[in-house]
Design a protein around this motif. Structure first.
Motif, PDB file in Angstrom:
ATOM      1  N   GLY A 190       1.229  -1.426   0.356  1.00  0.00           N
ATOM      2  CA  GLY A 190       0.135   0.010  -0.076  1.00  0.00           C
ATOM      3  C   GLY A 190       0.645   1.245   0.270  1.00  0.00           C
ATOM      4  O   GLY A 190       1.930   1.572   0.727  1.00  0.00           O
ATOM      5  N   PHE A 191       1.013   2.201  -0.965  1.00  0.00           N
ATOM      6  CA  PHE A 191       1.082   3.517  -0.790  1.00  0.00           C
ATOM      7  C   PHE A 191       0.469   4.249  -1.317  1.00  0.00           C
ATOM      8  O   PHE A 191      -0.433   4.608  -1.832  1.00  0.00           O
ATOM      9  CB  PHE A 191       2.713   3.208  -1.823  1.00  0.00           C
ATOM     10  CG  PHE A 191       1.993   2.591  -3.628  1.00  0.00           C
ATOM     11  CD1 PHE A 191       2.617   4.034  -4.027  1.00  0.00           C
ATOM     12  CD2 PHE A 191       1.602   1.679  -3.590  1.00  0.00           C
ATOM     13  CE1 PHE A 191       2.095   3.691  -5.540  1.00  0.00           C
ATOM     14  CE2 PHE A 191       1.627   1.654  -5.098  1.00  0.00           C
ATOM     15  CZ  PHE A 191       1.610   1.725  -6.265  1.00  0.00           C
ATOM     16  N   THR A 192       1.201   5.730  -0.487  1.00  0.00           N
ATOM     17  CA  THR A 192       0.624   7.025  -0.922  1.00  0.00           C
ATOM     18  C   THR A 192       1.809   8.377  -1.691  1.00  0.00           C
ATOM     19  O   THR A 192       2.597   7.827  -0.794  1.00  0.00           O
ATOM     20  CB  THR A 192      -0.481   7.824   0.788  1.00  0.00           C
ATOM     21  OG1 THR A 192      -0.814   7.091   0.965  1.00  0.00           O
ATOM     22  CG2 THR A 192      -0.741   9.002   0.279  1.00  0.00           C
ATOM     23  N   ASN A 193       1.216   8.139  -2.869  1.00  0.00           N
ATOM     24  CA  ASN A 193       2.747  10.136  -3.280  1.00  0.00           C
ATOM     25  C   ASN A 193       2.542  10.743  -2.779  1.00  0.00           C
ATOM     26  O   ASN A 193       0.823  11.486  -2.557  1.00  0.00           O
ATOM     27  CB  ASN A 193       2.397   9.413  -4.713  1.00  0.00           C
ATOM     28  CG  ASN A 193       2.683   7.661  -5.489  1.00  0.00           C
ATOM     29  OD1 ASN A 193       2.629   7.052  -4.865  1.00  0.00           O
ATOM     30  ND2 ASN A 193       1.891   7.522  -6.373  1.00  0.00           N
ATOM     31  N   TYR A 194       3.413  11.228  -3.285  1.00  0.00           N
ATOM     32  CA  TYR A 194       3.319  13.318  -3.042  1.00  0.00           C
ATOM     33  C   TYR A 194       1.630  13.770  -3.698  1.00  0.00           C
ATOM     34  O   TYR A 194       1.862  14.815  -2.805  1.00  0.00           O
ATOM     35  CB  TYR A 194       4.687  13.720  -2.694  1.00  0.00           C
ATOM     36  CG  TYR A 194       6.226  13.559  -2.748  1.00  0.00           C
ATOM     37  CD1 TYR A 194       6.284  14.907  -1.056  1.00  0.00           C
ATOM     38  CD2 TYR A 194       6.816  12.527  -2.524  1.00  0.00           C
ATOM     39  CE1 TYR A 194       7.146  14.722  -0.319  1.00  0.00           C
ATOM     40  CE2 TYR A 194       7.646  12.326  -1.446  1.00  0.00           C
ATOM     41  CZ  TYR A 194       7.745  13.417  -0.382  1.00  0.00           C
ATOM     42  OH  TYR A 194       8.558  13.085   0.578  1.00  0.00           O
ATOM     43  N   ASN A 195       1.774  13.302  -4.647  1.00  0.00           N
ATOM     44  CA  ASN A 195       0.728  14.038  -4.930  1.00  0.00           C
ATOM     45  C   ASN A 195      -0.737  13.744  -4.510  1.00  0.00           C
ATOM     46  O   ASN A 195      -2.049  14.149  -5.156  1.00  0.00           O
ATOM     47  CB  ASN A 195       1.054  13.947  -6.554  1.00  0.00           C
ATOM     48  CG  ASN A 195       0.332  11.981  -6.966  1.00  0.00           C
ATOM     49  OD1 ASN A 195      -0.182  11.385  -6.827  1.00  0.00           O
ATOM     50  ND2 ASN A 195      -0.645  12.452  -8.206  1.00  0.00           N
ATOM     51  N   GLY A 196      -0.894  13.108  -3.736  1.00  0.00           N
ATOM     52  CA  GLY A 196      -2.468  12.780  -2.841  1.00  0.00           C
ATOM     53  C   GLY A 196      -2.650  11.541  -3.458  1.00  0.00           C
ATOM     54  O   GLY A 196      -4.048  10.928  -2.771  1.00  0.00           O
ATOM     55  N   GLU A 197      -2.511  10.932  -4.499  1.00  0.00           N
ATOM     56  CA  GLU A 197      -2.736   9.564  -4.865  1.00  0.00           C
ATOM     57  C   GLU A 197      -2.297   8.279  -4.185  1.00  0.00           C
ATOM     58  O   GLU A 197      -1.332   8.137  -3.562  1.00  0.00           O
ATOM     59  CB  GLU A 197      -2.464   9.067  -6.583  1.00  0.00           C
ATOM     60  CG  GLU A 197      -2.819  10.527  -8.201  1.00  0.00           C
ATOM     61  CD  GLU A 197      -3.233  10.388  -9.009  1.00  0.00           C
ATOM     62  OE1 GLU A 197      -4.164   9.715  -9.283  1.00  0.00           O
ATOM     63  OE2 GLU A 197      -1.860   9.583  -9.148  1.00  0.00           O
ATOM     64  N   GLN A 198      -3.081   7.259  -4.184  1.00  0.00           N
ATOM     65  CA  GLN A 198      -3.128   6.075  -3.166  1.00  0.00           C
ATOM     66  C   GLN A 198      -3.768   4.963  -3.681  1.00  0.00           C
ATOM     67  O   GLN A 198      -4.413   5.254  -4.350  1.00  0.00           O
ATOM     68  CB  GLN A 198      -3.481   6.666  -2.368  1.00  0.00           C
ATOM     69  CG  GLN A 198      -4.079   5.442  -1.008  1.00  0.00           C
ATOM     70  CD  GLN A 198      -4.646   5.697   0.547  1.00  0.00           C
ATOM     71  OE1 GLN A 198      -5.338   6.547  -0.169  1.00  0.00           O
ATOM     72  NE2 GLN A 198      -4.291   4.838   1.761  1.00  0.00           N
ATOM     73  N   GLU A 199      -2.563   3.749  -3.711  1.00  0.00           N
ATOM     74  CA  GLU A 199      -2.895   2.614  -4.416  1.00  0.00           C
ATOM     75  C   GLU A 199      -2.571   1.584  -3.230  1.00  0.00           C
ATOM     76  O   GLU A 199      -2.198   1.199  -1.784  1.00  0.00           O
ATOM     77  CB  GLU A 199      -1.651   1.927  -5.512  1.00  0.00           C
ATOM     78  CG  GLU A 199      -2.442   3.204  -6.544  1.00  0.00           C
ATOM     79  CD  GLU A 199      -1.307   2.805  -7.698  1.00  0.00           C
ATOM     80  OE1 GLU A 199      -1.550   1.676  -8.349  1.00  0.00           O
ATOM     81  OE2 GLU A 199      -0.148   4.132  -8.466  1.00  0.00           O
ATOM     82  N   ASN A 200      -3.164   0.565  -3.157  1.00  0.00           N
ATOM     83  CA  ASN A 200      -3.157  -0.916  -2.636  1.00  0.00           C
ATOM     84  C   ASN A 200      -3.318  -2.148  -3.271  1.00  0.00           C
ATOM     85  O   ASN A 200      -4.554  -2.203  -4.376  1.00  0.00           O
ATOM     86  CB  ASN A 200      -3.773  -1.150  -1.509  1.00  0.00           C
ATOM     87  CG  ASN A 200      -4.274  -0.973  -0.900  1.00  0.00           C
ATOM     88  OD1 ASN A 200      -2.967  -1.447   0.421  1.00  0.00           O
ATOM     89  ND2 ASN A 200      -5.207  -1.357   0.545  1.00  0.00           N
TER      90      ASN A 200
END
Length: 324
Positions: A219-229
């Motif tokens: 799971g990760f969150t990116n600096y641009n606010g997007e998130q994936e699991n």
């Protein structure tokens, strides 16, 4: 009949740049989700949702319009704007949805997050469990609102010294102590950085485990606010994609004896991680690699390309003991 969906709205602003909500709306044909001064000061962190207001409508059309007016406390300016939304893009996102890792069932987005940044930058995200996608970025313009023209509930914004009290008086708790300390030591982040955050590189995560280890999820969150699991099929099928630089990530793995462990990279050093990605550039395929030792007591982070490997040395990492 147009298909209807369940959704709410919320606001996001950088921790260092608190924004005061004046008025706004996410507008669909049959429904308007409104914002006003009752939302108060917002600075949960870029891309992170604030509170939500419940609504009586259970299902509504997807929105096609966004309008927002707010006061930037640091800049001491009001910004305002109205924008048409790409309804087809939103519909495609909602219809595709994703599999919820907790329930293992297909679900979809259920909230819109309005991001307010310095210089009138606006980003809109769709949010669902473990997933967040940017819908669009917009530009507001500064405007003048006077105390005489402001509605009653917003009068507090026009009291003399309001912005300075909110920013400088610790009793208002506008900033978390660590954020206040960082501002005092380093000043405010560049007002342009929220646009830099949106830049994408072709990368995928790659976890290297001891012999017999099994990688379970990522799971990760990116600096641009997007998130994936990523997990199960989505982890197995994952490949290089244009993604913003990672800001946080975590995963579980199982060793050859079926013991489960976790690794969390809570934060990167902004300067280091951006310099490394920018030096590699947007043309290369990048493996964001996390190599774990035998007993989950140490990890090595790096970016690998066909040109070689560069190490990430300043990240804040947490490692679990064996999870029963």
């Amino acid at each position: 009949m147009e298909e209807k969906y369940s959704w709410l709205g919320t606001v996001s602003a950088p921790q260092e740049y608190p924004m005061e909500i004046y008025k706004g709306a996410i507008v669909a044909d049959d429904f308007t989700y409104g914002f006003d001064a009752i939302w108060g000061t917002q600075n949960t962190g870029w891309g992170k949702e604030g509170g939500t207001m419940s609504v009586e409508t259970e299902k509504m059309n997807l929105p096609q319009h966004l309008e927002f007016t707010w006061y930037s406390l640091v800049e001491k300016k009001f910004y305002t704007g109205k924008w048409d939304l790409n309804k087809e893009k939103i519909k495609t996102l909602f219809d595709e949805g994703f599999v919820d890792q907790d329930t293992r069932k297909r679900t979809t987005y259920n909230s819109f997050v309005v991001g307010l940044a310095p210089k009138g930058k606006v980003v809109l995200w769709a949010k669902g469990p473990g997933n967040q996608k940017e819908i669009g970025a917009f530009q507001a313009h500064d405007t003048i609102i006077t105390k005489e023209k402001a509605y009653d509930n917003a009068q507090y914004m026009f009291k003399e010294g309001f912005a300075d009290r909110m920013l400088k008086d610790p009793s208002y708790k506008t900033f978390k102590p660590e954020v206040r300390k960082k501002i005092e030591e380093e000043g405010y982040p560049s007002e342009d950085v929220y646009e830099v955050y949106r830049e994408k590189y072709n990368w995928k995560p790659d976890v290297i485990l001891p012999e017999g280890g099994v990688w379970l999820d990522f799971g990760f969150t990116n600096y641009n606010g997007e998130q994936e699991n990523l997990f199960a099929k989505s982890l197995k099928d994952d490949t290089y994609k244009p993604r913003a630089i990672p800001k946080f990530c975590g995963f579980y793995w199982r060793d050859k004896n079926k013991n489960r462990y976790a690794v969390w990279v809570d934060a990167f050093d902004d300067k280091e991680i951006f310099e490394l990605f920018q030096k590699i550039g947007k043309e290369e395929d990048i493996d964001f690699t996390i190599k774990v030792n035998e007993d989950n007591t140490k990890v090595f982070l790096s970016l690998m390309t066909e040109q070689g490997e560069v190490f990430i040395t300043k990240a804040k990492v947490r490692l679990s003991r064996k999870i029963e």
